[in-house]
Scaffold this motif. Structure first.
Motif, short mmCIF file in Angstrom:
data_model
loop_
_atom_site.label_atom_id
_atom_site.label_comp_id
_atom_site.label_asym_id
_atom_site.label_seq_id
_atom_site.Cartn_x
_atom_site.Cartn_y
_atom_site.Cartn_z
N ASP A 114 0.84 -1.21 0.00
CA ASP A 114 0.00 0.00 0.00
C ASP A 114 0.87 1.25 0.00
O ASP A 114 0.56 2.24 -0.69
CB ASP A 114 -0.92 0.01 1.23
CG ASP A 114 -2.00 -1.06 1.15
OD1 ASP A 114 -2.26 -1.55 0.03
OD2 ASP A 114 -2.57 -1.40 2.21
N SER A 115 1.94 1.19 0.77
CA SER A 115 2.85 2.33 0.84
C SER A 115 3.51 2.59 -0.51
O SER A 115 3.64 3.74 -0.94
CB SER A 115 3.91 2.08 1.92
OG SER A 115 4.82 3.15 1.98
N LEU A 116 3.94 1.50 -1.18
CA LEU A 116 4.58 1.66 -2.50
C LEU A 116 3.60 2.28 -3.49
O LEU A 116 3.96 3.19 -4.25
CB LEU A 116 5.07 0.30 -3.01
CG LEU A 116 5.65 0.29 -4.43
CD1 LEU A 116 6.82 1.26 -4.57
CD2 LEU A 116 6.10 -1.13 -4.81
N ARG A 117 2.35 1.78 -3.49
CA ARG A 117 1.35 2.34 -4.41
C ARG A 117 1.11 3.82 -4.11
O ARG A 117 0.99 4.64 -5.01
CB ARG A 117 0.04 1.57 -4.28
CG ARG A 117 0.05 0.19 -4.94
CD ARG A 117 -1.37 -0.34 -5.04
NE ARG A 117 -1.42 -1.58 -5.79
CZ ARG A 117 -1.49 -2.80 -5.23
NH1 ARG A 117 -1.49 -2.91 -3.90
NH2 ARG A 117 -1.53 -3.87 -5.99
N ARG A 118 1.03 4.14 -2.81
CA ARG A 118 0.77 5.53 -2.43
C ARG A 118 1.92 6.44 -2.85
O ARG A 118 1.71 7.53 -3.42
CB ARG A 118 0.55 5.62 -0.91
CG ARG A 118 0.15 7.03 -0.45
CD ARG A 118 -0.07 7.10 1.04
NE ARG A 118 1.16 6.84 1.80
CZ ARG A 118 1.44 5.71 2.42
NH1 ARG A 118 0.59 4.71 2.39
NH2 ARG A 118 2.57 5.57 3.09
N ILE A 119 3.15 5.99 -2.59
CA ILE A 119 4.31 6.81 -2.94
C ILE A 119 4.43 6.95 -4.46
O ILE A 119 4.73 8.03 -4.98
CB ILE A 119 5.59 6.22 -2.35
CG1 ILE A 119 5.57 6.37 -0.82
CG2 ILE A 119 6.84 6.89 -2.92
CD1 ILE A 119 6.75 5.73 -0.13
N LEU A 120 4.17 5.85 -5.20
CA LEU A 120 4.20 5.93 -6.66
C LEU A 120 3.18 6.95 -7.16
O LEU A 120 3.48 7.78 -8.03
CB LEU A 120 3.92 4.57 -7.28
CG LEU A 120 3.81 4.54 -8.82
CD1 LEU A 120 5.12 5.00 -9.47
CD2 LEU A 120 3.41 3.15 -9.31
#
Length: 694
Positions: free
Chosen positions: A616-622
């Protein structure tokens, strides 16, 4: 002893030409009031400089690797000369682009040329400007880099140059990275680098990695252009994704023919990226390879066929046959897969997914063909130099004859006007020009205003495409994988009823399935969005501003506002004045670099991201990164469009005035000459006779 000695007959040809042209200039000095011989003197000086350099004692075969920033020149040379080792750092932006020479020497050393104090002060001045063109933007970046590295720049400028020794490839890589690497400590103050190394295959040749044709630093661009005049062979790189664009053609059309470079290899670099563009729709990878090479070869033929009036046929023939290469594909094909790094594996994973094994990667790389070409160039060194030397005097004579003819035309034109015109007719012409200033300005405003309307339409299309690309690149596909584990279990060798004996421990393997996101996919999305954005923004300017078409249209627009049927109107003279003014017009082409956004992801994530909260964090940062990129790109686009409009407005305000002022100056000069008409006619007649006899 000279590497390539001047023959007696060649020396005689050079001396005969210099003697005869020197005598001519001396004779024509009597007519300095009628015309200037400065351009004639330039022809002689260029021949002297060229032959002095060509026949010097340490003359080598100069091999240039030319192309824009990011065309893959350094990677190409690393593959060609250093078996794929990353000796030469890649110049990711114009601010880190440095002209690098590679030569043979018994002792390994680097020779570093720093900016002069004057050049550095010029950069400081540019960095303080509010303008946003390449030159000013890169100057700011260099100053920021110098400050971040805590460099006392002027102390290095005072050194002028420096010699640094090295013992191994590894030490060379470290030194080079310090001086020309993207994050090198001294990179911001370095102008040129010469690598001299004990590598026998470099004997008698000099290979130069140029800083890029679209380099924003004027002094480095001048250095590249200076080298072009001494270049014997050129490997011209243009990346597959933007094959032979406007910047490439600028050099091909205006530089190579004038400099006498006749042996040219056109290299389509980053062939793997071109294949990826069509791979989704192609049935297999070989179809994609054929489709891209066929399409780009046809493009090269069409582009260079249109230059038949500019380039010689033997040059055109070389440009019509591009060689397709991928340095990274070739390098990987030469290594065991177990030795591939994660980044290397990722760079070709889509090709491998479509069936590209090491053999296919080797074919895509195609460097063996280039190595054969390179070896042949070295083998043909003497023949190449002899061919080039044979053209020195003929080329100088062509330039000389051209300048003489221009002087004849000018003198005959002026003489005709002095004989046929009087002050009244010239004053009428002057009044006609003055009366048309407003009309010319209005007509030019219509042409240039149409250009702005086209730009606005292109801007809207570009923003729409950027939004779609941003949405597409925020998506990440979850992947499934199986992981094997080992555990120790207790087993028994013998069983009987409820009895067990012969106890021992054994290892048991079992698997579990899991979902993950690949950090590399996120990085690829960022790269792809950055590339799409850069290409899209560049395209709206290059498509809107077709320089040749615009110049033709502006010239005709101006001429349409004069009564060309009037016997007093000399269209030849005025067209020459108009076109010479137009030739000084430059239109901006945007360049930008957004690679720094990748660091926001690569600094926090790598490999497989398994934990659900981390995914979720990777998607949010992307998403945040792509949104931030879009916002900044939108601002850059808007600023560049505004800047371009301001340039157009300046043209609308000043261009007509400049044209008409040049026309009026020509009239005033003739009017003044008519005060002493007979003497002027006599002087120009003598000048015409003198020019006719040379």
């Amino acid at each position: 002893m000279n590497k390539f000695e001047k023959t007696t007959s060649e020396q005689k040809r050079i001396n005969d030409f210099l003697d005869s042209t020197g005598k001519t200039i001396t004779q024509l000095a009597a007519y300095s009031e009628q015309f200037s011989t400065a351009d004639l003197e330039t022809v002689r000086k260029e021949l002297i400089d060229l032959t002095d350099d060509f026949y010097r004692s340490d003359r080598k075969l100069n091999i240039g690797v030319i192309g824009q920033v990011k065309a893959g020149k350094s990677t190409f040379l690393n593959t060609l000369l250093f078996d794929g080792k990353k000796i030469l750092p890649s110049a990711r932006t114009p601010k880190t682009a440095v002209l690098t020479k590679i030569e043979y020497d018994e002792n390994n050393s680097l020779y570093i040329d720093y900016y002069t104090k004057e050049e550095w002060k010029c950069l400081e001045k540019c960095a303080k400007s509010d303008l946003s063109t390449d030159e000013y933007r890169v100057a700011k970046e260099i100053m920021e880099m110098a400050e971040a590295n805590h460099i006392d720049a002027l102390s290095y400028c005072e050194r002028g140059s420096e010699k640094v020794e090295f013992d191994s490839y590894e030490e060379l890589m470290g030194k080079l990275n310090d001086y020309v690497g993207e994050n090198g400590t001294y990179t911001p103050v370095v102008k040129n680098v010469t690598i001299r190394m004990s590598k026998p295959e470099l004997k008698d040749i000099c290979v130069i990695d140029t800083p890029g044709l679209n380099d924003a630093i004027a002094s480095r661009t001048d250095k590249t252009r200076e080298f072009m005049s001494k270049c014997d062979v050129v490997f011209f790189l243009s990346r597959a994704s933007q094959f032979i664009d406007a910047n490439d053609m600028m050099l091909v059309s205006s530089q190579l023919p004038q400099k006498g470079v006749k042996k040219i290899m056109l290299i389509c670099s980053q062939f793997d990226m071109g294949i990826l563009d069509v791979l989704k729709k192609a049935p297999d990878i070989r179809h994609a390879m054929n489709e891209v090479s066929t399409k780009l070869t046809e493009h090269a033929k069409n582009v260079f066929n249109s230059k038949s009036n500019v380039l010689e046929e033997n040059v055109l023939a070389q440009f019509r046959k591009p060689v397709f290469i991928s340095s990274i594909a070739y390098n990987l094909s030469m290594k065991d897969e177990k030795d591939w790094s994660e980044d290397e594996r990722y760079s070709v994973k889509k090709l491998i997914a479509k069936g590209a094994d090491k053999k296919v990667l080797h074919e895509i790389g195609n460097i063996d063909v280039v190595k054969q070409m390179f070896d042949q160039v070295i083998s043909d060194k003497d023949a190449t130099l002899m061919e080039k030397a044979a053209d020195f005097v003929p080329n100088a004579k062509k330039q000389w004859d051209k300048q003489i003819q221009e002087l004849r035309d000018y003198v005959n034109n002026t003489l005709n006007k002095l004989k046929t015109e009087d002050k009244d007719s010239l004053l009428k012409q002057k009044n006609m020009i003055q009366s048309q200033v407003a009309e010319i300005d209005k007509a030019l405003e219509d042409v240039l205003g149409g250009m702005i309307l086209d730009l606005e339409a292109s801007k809207a299309d570009c923003l729409r495409d950027l939004r779609k690309s941003a949405r597409d690149n925020t998506q990440l596909q979850e992947k499934q994988a199986t992981e094997w584990h080992s555990r120790t279990v207790t087993k028994y060798a013998h069983h009987f009823l409820f009895f067990k004996w012969g106890r021992y421990e054994d290892e048991e393997r079992y698997s579990t399935s899991y979902s993950y996101l690949a950090a590399a996919d996120a990085l690829e999305n960022v790269r792809q969005f950055g590339y799409d954005a850069c290409s899209g923004i560049e395209r709206i300017f290059t498509d809107t501003v077709d320089l040749k078409r615009t110049k033709t249209k502006l010239t005709q627009t101006i001429l349409d506002n004069f009564d060309t049927s009037d016997e007093n109107f000399d269209i030849t003279t005025y067209r020459h004045i108009i076109e010479s003014t137009l030739n000084r017009v430059d239109f901006p082409i945007i360049k930008m670099d957004v690679s720094q956004y990748i660091n926001r992801i690569s600094g926090s994530f790598s490999g497989e991201v398994r934990d659900s909260s981390d995914r979720d964090s990777l998607r949010r940062i992307l998403g945040d990164v792509i949104d931030g990129m879009f916002s900044e790109l939108e601002n850059i686009l808007m600023k560049e469009v505004v800047s371009f409009k301001e340039e157009i407005d300046k043209m609308k305000k000043n261009f007509g005035t400049v044209i008409t002022q040049n026309l009026l100056d020509e009239c005033d000069k003739l009017i003044k000459q008519l005060d002493n008409k007979e003497a002027e006619i006599h002087a120009y007649e003598e000048a015409a006779v003198a020019l006719k006899s040379v």
